[in-house]
Design an enzyme around this catalytic site. Structure first.
Site, PDB file in Angstrom:
ATOM      1  N   PHE A  72       0.828  -1.209   0.000  1.00  0.00           N
ATOM      2  CA  PHE A  72       0.000   0.000   0.000  1.00  0.00           C
ATOM      3  C   PHE A  72       0.863   1.261   0.000  1.00  0.00           C
ATOM      4  O   PHE A  72       0.448   2.312   0.487  1.00  0.00           O
ATOM      5  CB  PHE A  72      -0.953  -0.015   1.204  1.00  0.00           C
ATOM      6  N   SER A  73       2.045   1.149  -0.562  1.00  0.00           N
ATOM      7  CA  SER A  73       3.033   2.235  -0.506  1.00  0.00           C
ATOM      8  C   SER A  73       2.599   3.464  -1.304  1.00  0.00           C
ATOM      9  O   SER A  73       2.464   3.421  -2.526  1.00  0.00           O
ATOM     10  CB  SER A  73       4.374   1.724  -1.050  1.00  0.00           C
ATOM     11  N   ASN A  74       2.411   4.590  -0.607  1.00  0.00           N
ATOM     12  CA  ASN A  74       2.168   5.869  -1.287  1.00  0.00           C
ATOM     13  C   ASN A  74       3.375   6.257  -2.141  1.00  0.00           C
ATOM     14  O   ASN A  74       3.233   6.895  -3.189  1.00  0.00           O
ATOM     15  CB  ASN A  74       1.906   6.973  -0.263  1.00  0.00           C
ATOM     16  N   HIS A  75       4.549   5.867  -1.676  1.00  0.00           N
ATOM     17  CA  HIS A  75       5.796   6.216  -2.373  1.00  0.00           C
ATOM     18  C   HIS A  75       5.872   5.524  -3.742  1.00  0.00           C
ATOM     19  O   HIS A  75       6.139   6.180  -4.755  1.00  0.00           O
ATOM     20  CB  HIS A  75       6.980   5.816  -1.498  1.00  0.00           C
ATOM     21  N   LEU A  76       5.647   4.218  -3.787  1.00  0.00           N
ATOM     22  CA  LEU A  76       5.676   3.514  -5.070  1.00  0.00           C
ATOM     23  C   LEU A  76       4.570   4.018  -5.990  1.00  0.00           C
ATOM     24  O   LEU A  76       4.766   4.157  -7.205  1.00  0.00           O
ATOM     25  CB  LEU A  76       5.536   2.005  -4.859  1.00  0.00           C
TER      26      LEU A  76
END
EC number: 3.5.99.7
Length: 338
Positions: A72-76
């Site tokens: 659930f990475s906002n970064h990716l």
């Protein structure tokens, strides 16, 4: 696809700053404003883009952008969308084995053209460190090159947490200092990179030193930057978040920032029924949607600390909405998988 990457100052200047009509703080005679970085276009939305900006600006034109994150990475998610918008290839090294059903975040990243490579949690932990400030970065680059079978990729640290990320986040502080007069600036904190950048940016307005910046503010001092940690309990042997932020700031004294730890509900990436009820109440009262990982915890703590008297009547707060609303889908996805 955009023709060029706009100047970060141009992007920051487009972000609305709005006065909240929030009954809880209004009743305490505390003025609360919100900086809406969540309203920018999806490819440059939230604080993740500030941390990515100088990382991707430095990349060779032919290099793929490679970074790390969870399901659930906002970064990716931010890296994938920026890559699509700017016509660049992206690779996401994802923590854990590939599941039968991808999370909505990873589905979107893959649809944006990101190649997803799944890595066991054990190997992922061995490869990545907390951030690009404390990592043995040359070792990480070498191991990633070996793992991917090529050495021409451009590696961005998990969360964009390095000097380039901090420099990007300084634009948040610079823009806030140039456009408003606030006693306090507040934000949710994961790695601490955004907090460090905002603190440096505010202290740099109209000059390189703290005394020059202070001339802009009616109270005679730079606004207090307050970070609300969204992390769970620290593991034994790990440096504290405060220590890591001090490292980012080259050990400078905490003259214009502080960190509130252990006051937000749930651990990192975890929600509680009370927090979810607060999100519903906050949207009803203010019209602003929050996410359960970062911004809901920020405003929940603001409410609790305001009631406890942390800020006197007459204070003028600015809370930064750092985006991350795509992560809301994690609540429904995790429930459906149970």
């Amino acid at each position: 696809m955009v023709a060029r990457l706009p100047a970060l100052a141009e992007i920051a200047a487009k972000v609305p700053m709005e006065k909240l009509s929030w009954p809880v703080l209004d009743s305490l005679s505390i003025e609360c404003w919100i900086r809406r970085d969540d309203l920018l276009p999806a490819w440059c939305q939230g604080n993740k883009f500030y941390k990515l900006y100088y990382n991707i600006c430095s990349a060779p034109k032919a290099a793929r952008w490679v970074s790390f994150g969870g399901a659930f990475s906002n970064h990716l998610y931010a890296l994938a969308l920026a890559g699509k918008e700017l016509g660049r290839k992206t690779v996401g090294i994802v923590r854990g084995e590939r599941p039968a059903h991808l999370s909505p975040t990873l589905c979107d990243a893959e649809a944006a053209g990101m190649e997803l490579i799944f890595m066991s949690r054990e190997k992922y932990r061995a490869l990545t460190a907390r951030n690009g400030f404390t990592s043995d970065w040359s070792r990480i680059k070498s191991e990633v090159a070996h793992y991917l079978g090529r050495d021409d990729d451009w590696i961005v640290p998990e969360g964009g947490a390095n000097r380039a990320g901090l420099e990007g986040c300084k634009h948040l502080g610079l823009d806030i200092g140039q456009r408003g007069r606030f006693t306090d600036v507040l934000l949710a904190v994961g790695t601490g990179t955004t907090l460090a950048g905002v603190a440096q940016g505010l202290a740099s307005v109209d000059g390189p030193g703290m005394s020059r910046a202070a001339e802009r503010y009616p109270t005679g001092h730079v606004p207090q930057v307050t970070g609300v940690s969204v992390l769970g309990a620290l593991k034994s042997g790990r440096s504290t978040l405060k220590e890591e932020i001090n490292l980012m700031l080259n050990g400078q004294d905490r003259v214009n920032w502080r960190l509130l730890e252990g006051v937000s509900p749930g651990g990192y990436g975890r929600s509680t029924p009370e927090l979810e009820a607060f999100m519903i109440e906050f949207k009803r009262d203010t019209g602003v949607q929050l996410d359960q990982v970062y911004t809901a915890k920020l405003f929940w703590v603001i409410q609790q600390q305001a009631k406890a008297g942390l800020w006197p009547a007459g204070s003028k707060l600015l809370a930064i909405h750092t985006g991350g609303l795509q992560g809301l889908r994690g609540l429904h996805f995790k429930t459906a998988r149970k």
